[in-house]
Design a protein around this motif. Structure first.
Motif, short mmCIF file in Angstrom:
data_model
loop_
_atom_site.label_atom_id
_atom_site.label_comp_id
_atom_site.label_asym_id
_atom_site.label_seq_id
_atom_site.Cartn_x
_atom_site.Cartn_y
_atom_site.Cartn_z
N LEU A 97 -2.86 7.11 -8.43
CA LEU A 97 -2.92 5.77 -6.42
C LEU A 97 -3.18 6.32 -5.58
CD1 LEU A 97 -2.60 2.23 -8.16
CD2 LEU A 97 -4.40 3.87 -8.89
N ILE A 98 -2.11 7.20 -5.19
CA ILE A 98 -2.30 7.82 -3.35
C ILE A 98 -3.30 8.87 -3.82
CG2 ILE A 98 -0.75 8.52 -2.36
CD1 ILE A 98 1.30 7.08 -3.08
N TYR B 178 -0.95 12.13 3.73
CA TYR B 178 -0.90 11.25 3.09
C TYR B 178 0.61 11.67 2.17
CZ TYR B 178 -6.10 8.78 3.23
OH TYR B 178 -6.79 8.58 3.06
N TYR B 179 1.19 10.99 1.63
CA TYR B 179 2.31 11.26 1.09
C TYR B 179 3.09 10.97 -0.15
CZ TYR B 179 4.50 7.47 4.33
OH TYR B 179 4.90 6.45 4.85
N VAL B 180 4.21 11.57 -1.01
CA VAL B 180 5.29 10.79 -1.55
C VAL B 180 5.97 10.64 -1.46
CG1 VAL B 180 5.96 10.72 -4.20
CG2 VAL B 180 3.79 11.06 -3.40
N TYR C 246 2.04 16.01 -7.32
CA TYR C 246 1.72 15.40 -6.57
C TYR C 246 1.44 15.41 -4.62
CZ TYR C 246 0.42 12.22 -10.32
OH TYR C 246 -0.92 11.79 -11.16
N ASN C 247 2.68 16.06 -4.58
CA ASN C 247 3.12 16.27 -3.45
C ASN C 247 2.17 17.84 -3.12
OD1 ASN C 247 4.51 14.47 -1.65
ND2 ASN C 247 6.61 14.51 -2.37
N LEU C 248 1.84 18.58 -4.02
CA LEU C 248 1.19 19.27 -3.58
C LEU C 248 -0.05 19.67 -3.19
CD1 LEU C 248 3.41 21.79 -5.91
CD2 LEU C 248 2.85 22.74 -3.80
N LYS C 249 -0.62 18.36 -3.95
CA LYS C 249 -1.68 17.86 -4.48
C LYS C 249 -2.91 17.58 -2.23
CE LYS C 249 -2.69 16.44 -9.06
NZ LYS C 249 -3.39 15.60 -9.83
#
Length: 421
Positions: A354-355, A39-41, A418-421
């Motif tokens: 949401l992601i 999953y990614y941003v 969010y990328n760390l999440k």
């Protein structure tokens, strides 16, 4: 003999694993990378191949710096234009162009693409490479129709978008234009990178070949031809390359004359591996430039509704969904990198969340690519001119409209978080 066959089988299996190592795949409706859920941003970096060149527009020092800065933020997924088509010197069009005329290629841009892919591979970043465009800013539909003998494509900045869209509605059923595009696809996918020695078909730095940027039929009458063309194009790409994912580049139902049925059919094609949507609250009339903050909640609600309708389709056909284009204007509808981005940050935070929730539940909403990476660019004119820095905004848009610059600290903190999440 049995022992020999066992050894040979093991060697073959090992070679197969090695050959497919690092490729992003889809398993049971979810992205898998290196054996783990992916999953990614990510972001849009349409001008990456131009920056990688040593000709007009090239700046390898900046390219390397931009990639390093993105990597620090956890961005490892970039959506990139392979190349622009047609003649140069046209206002609102990306240049330099790659495909000057059918079969005539600008080798400096090909070298730039090769260099870009080499640098992505070094950083374990991946690219979604789109091959066509329904819009005027990089050639695409209009270019192929012109060379198919249909006549000169109108320029939206001069003739208006209705005239342009009426013209390019012919593309869906023009087999000569399709043939010219297929020749280009064969050439690009069949290449070998001059710097790495890797065939493009064997490079795990490519996540997906994408048929085009926002391919549309542009009329209900053209929808059957549009569906047929997308099916043919995806089958051709699959025949040329069995390693990489294939995507359409669709805006969703918005790009299918508002037909969710058409969208479901094109995404259900056996050669299409995952689904796309694009989402533009300002462009679609959900947010007004004079009330961006006040319209944020409405834009988020409409975004969620649009995504939910497409996710229902993804659930039925068991394929991931990527929101690969979206943006929200800077505060005050400013184009200046010095302006604040509170409303944009609110919108980005909503999409990213949401992601994040989807990742927790192993859902179908798999990633996003915000539009677009401006990085260290310093816009010099509102209308892009030759010699200006490339930003996230192509030549037909105000420079700074949707770009995320390296000085947009609050936005970049969200991306990293969010990328760390």
């Amino acid at each position: 003999m049995k022992k020999l066959l066992t050894i040979l089988a093991a060697a073959f299996f090992s070679a197969s694993i090695s050959a497919n190592g690092g490729f992003v795949k889809v398993q049971n409706g979810r992205f898998i990378r290196d054996g783990k859920p992916y999953y990614y941003v990510g972001t849009n970096f349409w001008y990456g191949a131009i920056l990688g060149s040593t000709g007009q527009g090239g700046n390898r020092k900046r390219l390397v710096k931009e990639l390093d800065n993105m990597k620090k933020l956890g961005i490892d997924n970039l959506r990139i234009l392979v190349g622009s088509d047609g003649e140069q010197g046209i206002k609102t069009k990306v240049e330099p162009t790659l495909q000057k005329s059918p079969g005539e290629y600008n080798d400096t841009i090909l070298a730039g693409l090769d260099y870009l892919m080499k640098e992505l591979g070094k950083r374990k970043m991946v690219a979604v490479l789109y091959l066509n465009n329904s819009w005027e800013w990089s050639g695409g539909y209009g270019y192929y129709l012109e060379h198919a003998g249909v006549g000169k494509a109108p320029r939206p900045n001069e003739d208006g978008y209705p005239a342009y869209m009426n013209f390019v509605a012919q593309y869906a059923n023009n087999e000569k234009a399709h043939k010219l595009f297929y020749d280009y696809v064969k050439f690009i996918i069949g290449r070998t990178n001059r710097y790495t020695g890797k065939k493009y078909t064997e490079d795990p730095a490519i996540m997906s070949w994408q048929i085009g940027n926002e391919p549309r039929a542009f009329s209900e009458a053209a929808l059957p031809g549009f569906e047929k063309w997308l099916s043919e194009a995806s089958a051709l790409i699959r025949d040329l390359d069995s390693n990489h994912l294939i995507s359409i580049g669709s805006e969703g139902a918005w790009g299918c004359e508002n037909s969710y049925d058409v969208y479901e059919r094109i995404c259900s094609d056996k050669n299409v591996d995952y689904c796309n949507v694009h989402l533009w609250p300002y462009n679609w009339g959900w947010a007004n430039k004079d009330s961006l903050d006040e319209d944020l909640a409405k834009s988020c609600a409409k975004t969620e509704d649009y995504l939910d309708k497409h996710l229902a389709i993804c659930s039925r056909i068991n394929k991931p969904l990527v929101m690969e284009e979206f943006g929200y204007p800077r505060d005050g509808f400013s184009f200046s990198p010095k302006s604040s981005t509170m409303s944009r940050d609110g919108y980005y935070n909503f999409v990213f969340s949401l992601i994040s929730e989807s990742a927790k539940t192993k859902g179908y909403f798999a990633g996003c690519n915000f539009w677009g990476w401006g990085g260290d660019a310093k816009p010099q004119h509102e209308q892009w001119q030759v010699g200006d820095d490339y930003t996230g905004d192509p030549a037909q848009e105000q420079q700074g409209l949707n770009s995320v610059f390296i000085t947009d600290k609050s936005t970049l903190q969200l991306v990293k978080k969010y990328n760390l999440k």
